[in-house]
Design a protein around this motif. Structure first.
Motif, PDB file in Angstrom:
ATOM      1  N   THR A 183     -58.081  13.296 -49.008  1.00 39.11           N
ATOM      2  CA  THR A 183     -57.443  14.430 -49.679  1.00 39.11           C
ATOM      3  C   THR A 183     -57.594  15.696 -48.862  1.00 39.11           C
ATOM      4  O   THR A 183     -56.620  16.416 -48.620  1.00 39.11           O
ATOM      5  N   TYR A 241     -54.568  17.937 -47.123  1.00 35.96           N
ATOM      6  CA  TYR A 241     -54.425  19.354 -47.460  1.00 35.96           C
ATOM      7  C   TYR A 241     -54.592  20.236 -46.222  1.00 35.96           C
ATOM      8  O   TYR A 241     -53.838  21.194 -46.035  1.00 35.96           O
ATOM      9  N   PHE A 277     -48.987  18.072 -48.662  1.00 33.32           N
ATOM     10  CA  PHE A 277     -49.573  18.504 -49.931  1.00 33.32           C
ATOM     11  C   PHE A 277     -49.376  17.443 -51.009  1.00 33.32           C
ATOM     12  O   PHE A 277     -50.265  17.184 -51.817  1.00 33.32           O
ATOM     13  N   TYR A 278     -48.188  16.817 -51.012  1.00 24.91           N
ATOM     14  CA  TYR A 278     -47.941  15.731 -51.962  1.00 24.91           C
ATOM     15  C   TYR A 278     -48.905  14.564 -51.730  1.00 24.91           C
ATOM     16  O   TYR A 278     -49.452  14.008 -52.674  1.00 24.91           O
ATOM     17  N   GLY A 297     -51.854  14.627 -50.311  1.00 24.74           N
ATOM     18  CA  GLY A 297     -53.197  15.036 -50.711  1.00 24.74           C
ATOM     19  C   GLY A 297     -53.392  14.945 -52.211  1.00 24.74           C
ATOM     20  O   GLY A 297     -54.410  14.441 -52.699  1.00 24.74           O
ATOM     21  N   THR A 298     -52.406  15.406 -52.950  1.00 28.37           N
ATOM     22  CA  THR A 298     -52.485  15.352 -54.410  1.00 28.37           C
ATOM     23  C   THR A 298     -52.438  13.912 -54.912  1.00 28.37           C
ATOM     24  O   THR A 298     -53.180  13.539 -55.824  1.00 28.37           O
ATOM     25  N   LEU A 299     -51.588  13.102 -54.312  1.00 28.47           N
ATOM     26  CA  LEU A 299     -51.496  11.694 -54.704  1.00 28.47           C
ATOM     27  C   LEU A 299     -52.817  10.961 -54.466  1.00 28.47           C
ATOM     28  O   LEU A 299     -53.292  10.220 -55.332  1.00 28.47           O
ATOM     29  N   LEU A 322     -55.758  12.329 -54.304  1.00 33.80           N
ATOM     30  CA  LEU A 322     -56.729  12.894 -55.244  1.00 33.80           C
ATOM     31  C   LEU A 322     -56.600  12.253 -56.630  1.00 33.80           C
ATOM     32  O   LEU A 322     -57.592  11.941 -57.283  1.00 33.80           O
ATOM     33  N   ILE A 323     -55.366  12.023 -57.064  1.00 39.53           N
ATOM     34  CA  ILE A 323     -55.126  11.397 -58.361  1.00 39.53           C
ATOM     35  C   ILE A 323     -55.495   9.911 -58.332  1.00 39.53           C
ATOM     36  O   ILE A 323     -56.063   9.372 -59.287  1.00 39.53           O
TER      37      ILE A 323
END
Length: 119
Positions: free
Chosen positions: A18, A22, A63-64, A66-68, A70-71
């Protein structure tokens, strides 16, 4: 290997990935000199668009990603716990984690269904 060490490695890998995605996105924003990309990553409409923007080093896909990641990290933790309990033969906790997997799958399915119907 005990469960805590096993899960710790999964969670650590997720956090490192992540942070990597980012940081790549932030570096690309600074290099491109376009700060609006840092605050607005909307506009990716398809997988083909996502891949083409990723290959062209547009910050938004990073960014997508990284967020994916993280989730997905705690979700993967549940799957690895399920595998671990199966491997050591602990039926009670295996079935409990299977129930958690089913609840996660239903939640994700319902969430995707509503998001696709609403937007």
């Amino acid at each position: 290997m005990n469960l805590n060490r096993y899960i710790s490695k999964v969670l650590s890998a997720g956090i490192y990935m992540t942070v990597f995605f980012y940081l790549c996105g932030i570096i690309l924003v600074v290099v491109n000199g376009n700060a609006k990309d840092f605050f607005s990553v909307a506009g990716i409409v398809s997988l083909k668009d996502f891949i083409s923007r990723l290959i062209s080093f547009d910050p938004a896909p990073f960014f997508y990603l990284g967020t994916l990641v993280l989730i997905m990290t705690p979700i993967l933790r549940v799957f690895f716990s399920c595998y671990y309990f199966y491997k050591i033969g602990d039926k009670k906790f295996f079935f409990i984690t299977i129930a958690v997997v089913v609840i996660l799958a239903l939640s994700i399915s319902i969430g995707l269904s509503f998001s696709l119907n609403l937007g």
